[in-house]
Design an enzyme around this catalytic site. Structure first.
Site, PDB file in Angstrom:
ATOM      1  N   PHE A 376       0.798  -1.232   0.000  1.00  0.00           N
ATOM      2  CA  PHE A 376       0.000   0.000   0.000  1.00  0.00           C
ATOM      3  C   PHE A 376       0.832   1.283   0.000  1.00  0.00           C
ATOM      4  O   PHE A 376       0.427   2.293   0.613  1.00  0.00           O
ATOM      5  CB  PHE A 376      -0.965  -0.001   1.202  1.00  0.00           C
ATOM      6  CG  PHE A 376      -1.616  -1.339   1.447  1.00  0.00           C
ATOM      7  CD1 PHE A 376      -2.251  -2.003   0.414  1.00  0.00           C
ATOM      8  CD2 PHE A 376      -1.559  -1.947   2.684  1.00  0.00           C
ATOM      9  CE1 PHE A 376      -2.839  -3.251   0.613  1.00  0.00           C
ATOM     10  CE2 PHE A 376      -2.132  -3.196   2.891  1.00  0.00           C
ATOM     11  CZ  PHE A 376      -2.771  -3.850   1.855  1.00  0.00           C
ATOM     12  N   CYS A 377       1.976   1.269  -0.668  1.00  0.00           N
ATOM     13  CA  CYS A 377       2.836   2.470  -0.742  1.00  0.00           C
ATOM     14  C   CYS A 377       3.145   3.022   0.640  1.00  0.00           C
ATOM     15  O   CYS A 377       3.178   4.252   0.845  1.00  0.00           O
ATOM     16  CB  CYS A 377       2.198   3.561  -1.594  1.00  0.00           C
ATOM     17  SG  CYS A 377       1.988   3.097  -3.301  1.00  0.00           S
ATOM     18  N   ALA A 378       3.329   2.123   1.606  1.00  0.00           N
ATOM     19  CA  ALA A 378       3.669   2.563   2.966  1.00  0.00           C
ATOM     20  C   ALA A 378       4.586   1.493   3.562  1.00  0.00           C
ATOM     21  O   ALA A 378       4.279   0.876   4.580  1.00  0.00           O
ATOM     22  CB  ALA A 378       2.411   2.729   3.803  1.00  0.00           C
TER      23      ALA A 378
END
Ligand code: PMP
Length: 454
Positions: A376-378
């Site tokens: 999730f781009c985290a």
């Protein structure tokens, strides 16, 4: 005699496009698609689509034409700016700059920071909030470790700000609601801490604005950034709203027409440019009037529907998902602040003995449910939540994490104003069946994705 109205009327679902789209199941037949990936991109509100369709024949250039439709389009563009300012509760001298997305908005702010600005950001942020601050030689970023409670977040920030040297410019960047856990961050308290130490603060409202009212003055933040495509207006526009001074003093984000007021050749052969000092300074090029109008239309639709009702309904959906998943011991919800922390309709989890991509692929192929799997781009946040080194998923179908082992990535379910109860009920039933009975189909890895074997 009429019945006494309840304090919060049970709101109707907001109509969205795609609610009657059917998709094929690998096991045979078709089913209406359950879009449960709102945190990535939400479907367009029917009202937004209708507004855009009604305007489309009148489309014309903005700030660039003498014709009737150009003037009409310019008026629409500028009245959309006012609508967005009202939606965000902007102060009188705030600027609303239209961008492409939250990522674009935060990169614009990063480019506009005064020389020497020190930026403070939690390592738990989405990459759009985490990464723009280290690209200049003359600004500095400090990454704060993952807090395990809202109070710890405020304490961590206060400590970091107290330790900074000198009274130069400083900026705090914080998310309103996590795109992984959905948890709400203590924005007002963080803003208080920032201001008490002479720093400014930008709120990444990409996940907050679609679910909660965002009031820039009440939250006491200096800027707010969000994206149209998560706010039911998927036409390629975003917003950066807030203090005008740093933006006015910075070099234009892009050099070109629209941002420049006057351009003249110099005697030495170069060109002199006088740049606008309004929002236009950072909006060079022909603007995306359809995207901007769509955002304004969504702001209006959400305000008119009323956030009290939207929040109340979303809470019911969250409770349904949480209660359902709690009945499956193999499922572990991911959370920084504790399972009961207030959140929006975004929940991530892992399933013991399942590869997350395999699980998400089976939800899609066997139940017609669209969720997201991955990191999730985290990445740093996932590293903390999973207590493992996040990585590409293993071979599809192979259990990634045996019971008790650490998963490498996760599954995210997210929903909002257009989600009928049936979608989350189907999701809970599907999770229970998959865990109890296993997948009914075979899957294989193709280009790093898990897909059903045809
Ligand atoms: N911040 C958060 C919290 C997000 O969830 C996202 C999108 N997943 C972004 C920023 C970036 O938004 P966009 O892709 O629209 O630029």
């Amino acid at each position: 005699m009429s019945a006494c109205p309840s304090a919060v009327e049970t709101p109707a679902l907001l109509p969205v496009l795609g609610s009657d789209v059917t998709v094929p199941l690998v096991t045979g037949g078709e089913v209406t698609y359950a879009a449960l990936d709102y945190a990535a991109s939400a479907p367009a509100l029917r009202r937004v689509w209708d507004d855009v369709a009604a305007y489309a024949p009148y489309y014309g250039s903005v700030h660039r034409g003498a014709g009737y439709l150009s003037q009409l389009s310019t008026d629409l563009f500028e009245s959309s700016r006012k609508e967005v300012a009202a939606f965000l509760g902007c102060r009188e001298d705030d600027q609303v700059v239209f961008t492409r997305s939250t990522t674009d908005s935060l990169n614009l702010l990063a480019a506009a920071l005064p020389t020497g600005t020190e930026v403070f950001v939690f390592e738990t942020e989405h990459h759009a909030s985490l990464l723009p601050w280290e690209r200049r030689e003359d600004t500095r970023a400090t990454y704060l470790s993952a807090p395990r409670s809202p109070r710890e977040a405020v304490e961590t920030l206060e400590k970091a700000l107290a330790g900074r040297d000198g009274g130069g410019p400083a900026l705090v960047c914080v998310t309103g609601a996590s795109n992984v856990t959905g948890e709400l961050w203590p924005v007002r308290e963080l803003a208080g801490a920032a201001h008490a130490h002479g720093a400014r603060i930008v709120l990444d409202a990409a996940q907050l604005a679609p679910h909660h009212p965002v009031d820039i003055a009440e939250a006491d933040v200096d800027w707010v950034a969000f994206s149209g495509h998560k706010l039911y207006a998927p036409f390629g526009a975003g917003v950066l709203a807030g203090r005008a001074d740093w933006l006015r003093e910075a070099s234009p984000y892009l050099a070109g027409g629209g941002a420049s007021r006057k351009v003249a050749r110099r005697d030495d052969g170069g060109v002199d440019v006088e740049w606008h000092t309004t929002a236009a300074r950072h909006e060079a090029g022909s603007p995306n009037v359809i995207g901007v109008y769509a955002i304004a239309s969504a702001c209006k639709a959400l305000s008119e529907a009323g956030f009290d009702g939207l929040v109340a309904r979303e809470r019911q959906l969250i409770a349904k998902v949480r209660e359902g998943l709690a009945e499956v011991p193999e499922v572990r919800l991911l959370s920084l602040f504790g399972d009961d922390a207030p959140r929006v309709g975004v929940l991530s989890f892992v399933v013991d003995g399942w590869n997350s991509s395999h699980f998400a692929a089976a939800l899609s192929a066997e139940y017609g449910i669209g969720v997201r799997d991955g990191l999730f781009c985290a990445h740093p946040l996932l590293r903390t939540l999973l207590d493992s080194e996040p990585d590409e998923p293993g071979e599809c179908g192979a259990p990634e994490a045996a019971p008790g082992e650490r998963a490498l990535n996760a599954i995210r379910v997210s929903f909002g104003a257009g989600t009928p109860d049936e979608h989350v009920e189907r999701f809970v039933r599907a999770v229970k069946e998959l865990v109890r009975d296993g997948a009914r189909w075979d899957y294989r890895t193709e280009d790093g994705r898990c897909v059903p074997v045809s």
